[in-house]
Design an enzyme around this catalytic site. Sequence first.
Site, PDB file in Angstrom:
ATOM      1  N   GLU A  15      -3.151   0.431  -4.027  1.00 40.65           N
ATOM      2  CA  GLU A  15      -3.023  -0.804  -3.282  1.00 40.65           C
ATOM      3  C   GLU A  15      -2.783  -1.962  -4.233  1.00 40.65           C
ATOM      4  O   GLU A  15      -3.283  -1.973  -5.336  1.00 40.65           O
ATOM      5  CB  GLU A  15      -4.323  -1.060  -2.493  1.00 40.65           C
ATOM      6  CG  GLU A  15      -4.540  -0.023  -1.413  1.00 40.65           C
ATOM      7  CD  GLU A  15      -6.007   0.084  -1.010  1.00 40.65           C
ATOM      8  OE1 GLU A  15      -6.839  -0.630  -1.601  1.00 40.65           O
ATOM      9  OE2 GLU A  15      -6.297   0.883  -0.126  1.00 40.65           O
ATOM     10  N   VAL A  16      -2.001  -2.907  -3.750  1.00 38.38           N
ATOM     11  CA  VAL A  16      -1.724  -4.085  -4.557  1.00 38.38           C
ATOM     12  C   VAL A  16      -2.097  -5.328  -3.760  1.00 38.38           C
ATOM     13  O   VAL A  16      -1.791  -5.432  -2.571  1.00 38.38           O
ATOM     14  CB  VAL A  16      -0.240  -4.156  -4.963  1.00 38.38           C
ATOM     15  CG1 VAL A  16       0.001  -5.352  -5.866  1.00 38.38           C
ATOM     16  CG2 VAL A  16       0.176  -2.887  -5.668  1.00 38.38           C
TER      17      VAL A  16
ATOM     18  N   GLU B  29       0.851  -1.176   0.000  1.00 38.39           N
ATOM     19  CA  GLU B  29       0.000   0.000   0.000  1.00 38.39           C
ATOM     20  C   GLU B  29       0.884   1.222   0.000  1.00 38.39           C
ATOM     21  O   GLU B  29       1.930   1.241   0.624  1.00 38.39           O
ATOM     22  CB  GLU B  29      -0.880  -0.002   1.252  1.00 38.39           C
ATOM     23  CG  GLU B  29      -1.916   1.072   1.246  1.00 38.39           C
ATOM     24  CD  GLU B  29      -2.858   0.929   2.427  1.00 38.39           C
ATOM     25  OE1 GLU B  29      -3.854   1.642   2.426  1.00 38.39           O
ATOM     26  OE2 GLU B  29      -2.575   0.125   3.332  1.00 38.39           O
TER      27      GLU B  29
ATOM     28  N   ASP C 296      12.717   4.677 -16.966  1.00 44.38           N
ATOM     29  CA  ASP C 296      12.846   4.518 -15.516  1.00 44.38           C
ATOM     30  C   ASP C 296      13.526   3.189 -15.202  1.00 44.38           C
ATOM     31  O   ASP C 296      13.044   2.389 -14.404  1.00 44.38           O
ATOM     32  CB  ASP C 296      11.484   4.623 -14.833  1.00 44.38           C
ATOM     33  CG  ASP C 296      11.634   4.945 -13.341  1.00 44.38           C
ATOM     34  OD1 ASP C 296      12.760   5.265 -12.915  1.00 44.38           O
ATOM     35  OD2 ASP C 296      10.640   4.864 -12.607  1.00 44.38           O
TER      36      ASP C 296
ATOM     37  N   THR D 275       1.240   5.547  -1.747  1.00 45.81           N
ATOM     38  CA  THR D 275       0.573   6.656  -2.403  1.00 45.81           C
ATOM     39  C   THR D 275       0.069   6.258  -3.784  1.00 45.81           C
ATOM     40  O   THR D 275      -0.850   6.848  -4.312  1.00 45.81           O
ATOM     41  CB  THR D 275       1.550   7.828  -2.570  1.00 45.81           C
ATOM     42  OG1 THR D 275       2.779   7.303  -3.042  1.00 45.81           O
ATOM     43  CG2 THR D 275       1.760   8.536  -1.272  1.00 45.81           C
ATOM     44  N   PHE D 276       0.683   5.262  -4.366  1.00 44.41           N
ATOM     45  CA  PHE D 276       0.319   4.860  -5.720  1.00 44.41           C
ATOM     46  C   PHE D 276      -0.961   4.048  -5.748  1.00 44.41           C
ATOM     47  O   PHE D 276      -1.559   3.854  -6.777  1.00 44.41           O
ATOM     48  CB  PHE D 276       1.428   3.999  -6.304  1.00 44.41           C
ATOM     49  CG  PHE D 276       1.793   2.881  -5.378  1.00 44.41           C
ATOM     50  CD1 PHE D 276       1.086   1.709  -5.405  1.00 44.41           C
ATOM     51  CD2 PHE D 276       2.798   3.047  -4.438  1.00 44.41           C
ATOM     52  CE1 PHE D 276       1.392   0.696  -4.515  1.00 44.41           C
ATOM     53  CE2 PHE D 276       3.107   2.043  -3.552  1.00 44.41           C
ATOM     54  CZ  PHE D 276       2.401   0.866  -3.586  1.00 44.41           C
TER      55      PHE D 276
ATOM     56  N   LYS E   2      -3.478  -4.677  -9.121  1.00 41.85           N
ATOM     57  CA  LYS E   2      -3.150  -3.310  -8.737  1.00 41.85           C
ATOM     58  C   LYS E   2      -4.346  -2.403  -8.972  1.00 41.85           C
ATOM     59  O   LYS E   2      -4.844  -2.276 -10.082  1.00 41.85           O
ATOM     60  CB  LYS E   2      -1.955  -2.817  -9.543  1.00 41.85           C
ATOM     61  CG  LYS E   2      -1.484  -1.508  -9.010  1.00 41.85           C
ATOM     62  CD  LYS E   2      -0.423  -0.900  -9.863  1.00 41.85           C
ATOM     63  CE  LYS E   2      -0.369   0.560  -9.491  1.00 41.85           C
ATOM     64  NZ  LYS E   2       0.367   1.362 -10.397  1.00 41.85           N
TER      65      LYS E   2
END
Lengths: 303, 557
Positions: free
Chosen positions: B35-36, B30, B152, B32-33, B51
């Site tokens: 929840e997985v 969990e 990235d 800021t992006f 995700k």
Amino acid sequence: MAPPAAALSSLSNALATVEQLSSSSSSIDGVAPDLEASIRFAGAQLTQAAGILLRLSQDIIAQAIVTFTRFWAGPEGGSLRIYSVKDVSAAALYMTAKLSFEPTSPRSVLNVYALLLSKEASPLWFVNPRRQDPTDKPAPAPETYYLSEGDYQTQRQVLFRIESVILRTLGFNTHVVLPHTVALTYLQTLGVSTPALANRVFEHLNAGLLSPQLLYLTHQPNALAVAAIYLAAREVNVKLVDSEWWEVFDVDREQLGFLVVGMKSMEGFARAEKVKWETRTVPLVVEDVDAEIERRRMMEEGG
Amino acid sequence: MSLERASNGHSRFHGCCSIREFEFLGKLGEGTFGEVYRAKAKKDNSIVALKKILMHNEKDGFPITALREIKLLKLLSHPNILQLKEMAVERGKGEGRKKPTMYMVFPYMEHDLSGLLENPIVHLTEPQIKCYMLQLLEGLRYLHGNCILHRDMKAANLLINNQGILQIADFGLARPYDEPPPQRGKGGGEAKRDYTTLVVTRWYRPPELLLQLRRYTTAIDMWGVGCVFGEMFKGKPILAGNSDLNQAQLIFNLVGTPTEENMPGWTSLPGCEGVKNFGQKPGNLSGVFNELNSTAVSLLGELLRLDWRKRINAMDALRHPYFSTPPLPARPGELPRFDDSHELDRKRFRGQRAAMPPAPAGGSVGIANGEWSTNSGATALADYRQSRIPGAARTASSLGHAIREISSRQGSENRFSNEAHLVRERQELEERNESLKSRHRESGLPPKPPPPIHQPWGLGSSGRLDYDERHERSSQTRLDNRWEGNIDSYVPKYNSMGDHSRDKEDEQSHLRMSRYERKAENPRQMAGRDYHRDHASRRRSRSPHHQEGNRTAAYRR
């Protein structure tokens, strides 16, 4: 394993399955096939017109129309009795522009649709049949196509909701490859790339977007390009090589024949639609679709 | 074979599947992006990672970055690229018209390379390193061959499963590349258009990006491969700069300072934070990596070449003698298996005490040290911001972050965190009276650098990216007095049509809102936003020019 280029499918589209072509969510919900075709045709034109007013490139507009068309296909697709064509058109255009290099704001989109859907001010024949001869009429009052702040806020929410619905319905398959660039390459390969011919090819490709046969959902870009070139070359009297040149572009005679007939029939279809809806408006919202179905039922019973 | 494809190999479109087709096995991470979750697909019993796509800010509808990433991932199909299996939808329950939630469905991967390297019991042998490197290079050859920049590249974005398969993840910053793909023996070639330089996590950022080259090539990803390669030997990131300038200095200490011979044209680049003089150092790659044999150092040197035109490309690297000299690469199946490292599995290690992670030596990342700024002009605004963002700079990269958490929550998480977050997490851990796994090793690691500025979804809307980009452009303008329409138009910019004051208000309310919504901010973004707001009217007057540039880009595609 497929070679990378093919796997990346940058030159091919997701096509409709046989099941998706043989039945639609709308037909299951009791929308007659001819009515569905009329509404879809009007919706595609609405998208095209809005795209032009938003000054989007035809690249984006065409992709939006393909997405719009995909949305209604198949029993798992959207139903005209649940989703309004005007909303799906706006959301498809908004989303496609957002994904492109020319995004446009929700407000711009909604302003444009307010004008195009105005029964008094719209330049579209299927929205405003009376305004087909605008020469002797005064310009429509701005009030007739003004989007109030309250309406804007409401419709923005609708826009976003329908955007999500489209994404969900298409399984986020937003990738659309158009045949236009391929067509130009083919013309060069064939050594016949004159402006007149290229222009006619593009006209066929753009008209094909509106086809009731859903040509962009049934054929890959290379086939669409070849058919448009074949047809256009005949029309502008450009002689192509004698051999079966379409084979070079991986299109067989049967595909070519089907597409050429489909593209050729567009003009007749468009004329017939205009006559059919000469005095009435094409229903572009769910309530109007319901009313039209009810009207047809009454006519049948009464008739 | 992807679910998007019919039996004949052609792709087809269909709706999303329902979330009911999955059996939730627990939360993996969990942040800021979003929840997985780990879940089991009922149709084939496969284990997947779900995700959730957060829909925080709806100013622009469905998050554009998520949309782009999904579109890209759907086109990709390669054994060494993380596959987006499908999209799942969870309809709102009960009464009311709750909005449905969307999930991205990925195969479950047990580790990421970063987490794996942090595990003290894991020591990669050379055959293993070669095996992972080959897979990484194969994946990149595919991406670059299809004209996609990843932007990235880092160990945390490389996922590894227990079958020894490595996959590149996180396409939140990826974009199509408008140049021909790399050719054999020609490095990354030349780029003809500008792209944004605000990409790639700092520790993996190549020198040309630090010096603000805008016409960069696929070679930027290859630099990251070099960093990862070195990291596999050292067990930790090899170039852990605490600011962009420091990053450049570390690079030049390792491989030598730039000259017209080793980096032609570098003097005409804007420079790093305005600095263009780095002294004269010869570099000491073979000294720093003295444990490596000569072919390994040779490959590392090829990957960490300052001259981006000569930096080795993926297809050439695959043919480097390193991979054909003994010890030969292991096969993926031969690699040892390691236990999963996400929090679910922590239970199994209960009672096994491990050292708590110390707070990062350098303090929190980003704001406290004022380390974020690469662009002149941002600092003042950022200082102003500082007092207003509690616990600021915890930023997350998108997918990689998500999936990374799946595989190694503690390690990477902490490395990415700022102090405040560390404290919070530590408290959490202590409350549960659970120890971290013994592998958890934090000592000696500097704070994680801020990830690239263009934060993908979870953090926000395209509008926000818009601001960053604009800010970035403006900084760029100040740096080199040029303003081109044809800069990286991948980031959306509204044209001015139909805009009027209300939109401006929208933007402002969006600014206000996002401040609350985002627990953590990258300060540069905040600074950029304010800049944008201040100059909203100016932007508008420029818009037609932008649009023209954008049009060119669109046609060129």
